[in-house]
Design a protein around this motif. Structure first.
Motif, PDB file in Angstrom:
ATOM      1  N   GLN B  33       0.844  -1.199   0.000  1.00 47.19           N
ATOM      2  CA  GLN B  33       0.000   0.000   0.000  1.00 47.19           C
ATOM      3  C   GLN B  33       0.875   1.243   0.000  1.00 47.19           C
ATOM      4  O   GLN B  33       2.003   1.226   0.496  1.00 47.19           O
ATOM      5  CB  GLN B  33      -0.889   0.005   1.248  1.00 47.19           C
ATOM      6  CG  GLN B  33      -1.776  -1.219   1.336  1.00 47.19           C
ATOM      7  CD  GLN B  33      -2.551  -1.264   2.625  1.00 47.19           C
ATOM      8  OE1 GLN B  33      -3.046  -0.239   3.104  1.00 47.19           O
ATOM      9  NE2 GLN B  33      -2.668  -2.439   3.203  1.00 47.19           N
ATOM     10  N   TYR B  35       0.729   5.386   1.128  1.00 44.32           N
ATOM     11  CA  TYR B  35       0.037   6.363   1.949  1.00 44.32           C
ATOM     12  C   TYR B  35       0.696   7.722   1.760  1.00 44.32           C
ATOM     13  O   TYR B  35       1.888   7.818   1.460  1.00 44.32           O
ATOM     14  CB  TYR B  35       0.135   5.989   3.440  1.00 44.32           C
ATOM     15  CG  TYR B  35      -0.658   4.774   3.839  1.00 44.32           C
ATOM     16  CD1 TYR B  35      -0.153   3.490   3.635  1.00 44.32           C
ATOM     17  CD2 TYR B  35      -1.915   4.902   4.441  1.00 44.32           C
ATOM     18  CE1 TYR B  35      -0.884   2.373   4.012  1.00 44.32           C
ATOM     19  CE2 TYR B  35      -2.644   3.786   4.830  1.00 44.32           C
ATOM     20  CZ  TYR B  35      -2.118   2.532   4.606  1.00 44.32           C
ATOM     21  OH  TYR B  35      -2.842   1.424   4.993  1.00 44.32           O
ATOM     22  N   PHE B  88       4.612   7.112   1.914  1.00 42.76           N
ATOM     23  CA  PHE B  88       5.097   5.896   2.558  1.00 42.76           C
ATOM     24  C   PHE B  88       4.542   4.670   1.850  1.00 42.76           C
ATOM     25  O   PHE B  88       3.372   4.647   1.463  1.00 42.76           O
ATOM     26  CB  PHE B  88       4.631   5.823   4.018  1.00 42.76           C
ATOM     27  CG  PHE B  88       5.172   6.898   4.896  1.00 42.76           C
ATOM     28  CD1 PHE B  88       4.551   8.135   4.970  1.00 42.76           C
ATOM     29  CD2 PHE B  88       6.313   6.677   5.662  1.00 42.76           C
ATOM     30  CE1 PHE B  88       5.055   9.137   5.796  1.00 42.76           C
ATOM     31  CE2 PHE B  88       6.811   7.668   6.491  1.00 42.76           C
ATOM     32  CZ  PHE B  88       6.180   8.901   6.550  1.00 42.76           C
ATOM     33  N   TYR B  99       1.301  -4.356   9.181  1.00 45.36           N
ATOM     34  CA  TYR B  99       1.968  -3.716   8.063  1.00 45.36           C
ATOM     35  C   TYR B  99       3.259  -3.095   8.562  1.00 45.36           C
ATOM     36  O   TYR B  99       3.329  -2.601   9.676  1.00 45.36           O
ATOM     37  CB  TYR B  99       1.084  -2.622   7.456  1.00 45.36           C
ATOM     38  CG  TYR B  99      -0.175  -3.139   6.826  1.00 45.36           C
ATOM     39  CD1 TYR B  99      -1.397  -2.587   7.149  1.00 45.36           C
ATOM     40  CD2 TYR B  99      -0.140  -4.190   5.926  1.00 45.36           C
ATOM     41  CE1 TYR B  99      -2.566  -3.057   6.573  1.00 45.36           C
ATOM     42  CE2 TYR B  99      -1.301  -4.675   5.351  1.00 45.36           C
ATOM     43  CZ  TYR B  99      -2.508  -4.103   5.679  1.00 45.36           C
ATOM     44  OH  TYR B  99      -3.654  -4.577   5.118  1.00 45.36           O
ATOM     45  N   PHE B 101       5.962  -0.162   7.709  1.00 42.60           N
ATOM     46  CA  PHE B 101       6.105   1.072   6.950  1.00 42.60           C
ATOM     47  C   PHE B 101       7.577   1.408   6.762  1.00 42.60           C
ATOM     48  O   PHE B 101       8.403   1.183   7.649  1.00 42.60           O
ATOM     49  CB  PHE B 101       5.435   2.233   7.695  1.00 42.60           C
ATOM     50  CG  PHE B 101       3.943   2.172   7.679  1.00 42.60           C
ATOM     51  CD1 PHE B 101       3.253   1.333   8.549  1.00 42.60           C
ATOM     52  CD2 PHE B 101       3.216   2.947   6.794  1.00 42.60           C
ATOM     53  CE1 PHE B 101       1.876   1.265   8.536  1.00 42.60           C
ATOM     54  CE2 PHE B 101       1.833   2.885   6.783  1.00 42.60           C
ATOM     55  CZ  PHE B 101       1.163   2.040   7.645  1.00 42.60           C
ATOM     56  N   GLY B 102       7.874   1.994   5.602  1.00 46.46           N
ATOM     57  CA  GLY B 102       9.195   2.548   5.402  1.00 46.46           C
ATOM     58  C   GLY B 102       9.307   3.915   6.029  1.00 46.46           C
ATOM     59  O   GLY B 102       8.369   4.404   6.674  1.00 46.46           O
ATOM     60  N   THR B 103      10.443   4.561   5.817  1.00 41.66           N
ATOM     61  CA  THR B 103      10.677   5.881   6.415  1.00 41.66           C
ATOM     62  C   THR B 103      10.201   7.019   5.525  1.00 41.66           C
ATOM     63  O   THR B 103      10.227   8.169   5.918  1.00 41.66           O
ATOM     64  CB  THR B 103      12.160   6.079   6.750  1.00 41.66           C
ATOM     65  OG1 THR B 103      12.930   5.777   5.598  1.00 41.66           O
ATOM     66  CG2 THR B 103      12.570   5.160   7.898  1.00 41.66           C
TER      67      THR B 103
END
Lengths: 112, 111
Positions: B33, B35, B88, B99, B101-103
């Protein structure tokens, strides 16, 4: 329109205080989450609840606890706030696994 | 390290140009996904692409997924100043409930 609300946008607390952050969703979602977001570290999962009264620790649960007595409400508790808990706290909900998450506006907590 | 890593970390473009950002991940996933987060606000879901899909469109957004390379890209066409935000990716690793998340990529669109 889907909605996740958080009790405060900004909060200032003193070291050692007990802090409650509340999150409410109006979508009848099963799953709810608490994250904290810090510069350079991205979003880190604190706790997850997959159903009422059910919870699981995320990646950084130390110093936090949670409560989910009703489906729509998920509370994050800092038993004794410390300065290293100064952060942006984000609540999210989703219908179930593999669905998108809906986020609240965030609470920026400062512990002095 | 993070399951999702966005690249570049920051991107600055002129209004009207296209913006491309990439995400790499490590394990097999059910879906990925994207965001958006405006400064000081919560995240807003943009698009979800499942592991058996290769491309998905939503308005000015185009997402691709290459599971063999474990990577995804987000393309924003004809960017606007209002697209200025952090973006993100989040991956749903198989066998887990959460989930990761990346930075994020910080996008700045100059008017």
């Amino acid at each position: 329109d889907v909605k996740v609300t958080q009790s405060s946008r900004y909060l200032v607390k003193r070291t050692g205080e007990k802090v409650f952050l509340e999150c409410v969703q109006d979508m009848d979602h099963e799953n709810m989450f608490w994250y904290r977001q810090d510069p350079g570290l991205g979003l880190r999962l604190i706790y997850f609840s997959y159903d009422v009264k059910m919870k699981e620790k995320g990646d950084i649960p130390e110093g936090y606890s949670v409560s989910r007595e009703k489906k729509e409400r998920f509370s994050l508790i800092l038993e004794s706030a410390s300065t290293n808990q100064t952060s942006m706290y984000l609540c999210a909900s989703r219908a179930g696994p593999r669905y998108e998450q809906y986020f609240g506006p965030g609470t920026r907590l400062t512990v002095t | 390290s993070q399951q999702g890593e966005e690249d570049p970390q920051a991107l600055s473009i002129q209004e009207g140009e296209n913006a491309t950002m990439n995400c790499s991940y490590k394990t097999s996933i059910n879906n990925l996904q994207w965001y958006r987060q405006n400064s000081g606000r919560g995240l807003v879901h943009l698009i979800l692409i499942r592991s058996n899909e290769r491309e998905k469109h939503s308005g000015r957004l185009r997402v691709t997924l290459d599971t063999s390379k474990k990577s995804s890209s987000l393309l924003i066409t004809a960017s606007r100043a209002a697209d200025t935000a952090s973006y993100f990716c989040a991956t749903d690793a198989m066998g887990t409930y959460k989930y990761i998340f990346g930075t994020g990529t910080r996008l700045k669109v100059l008017a």
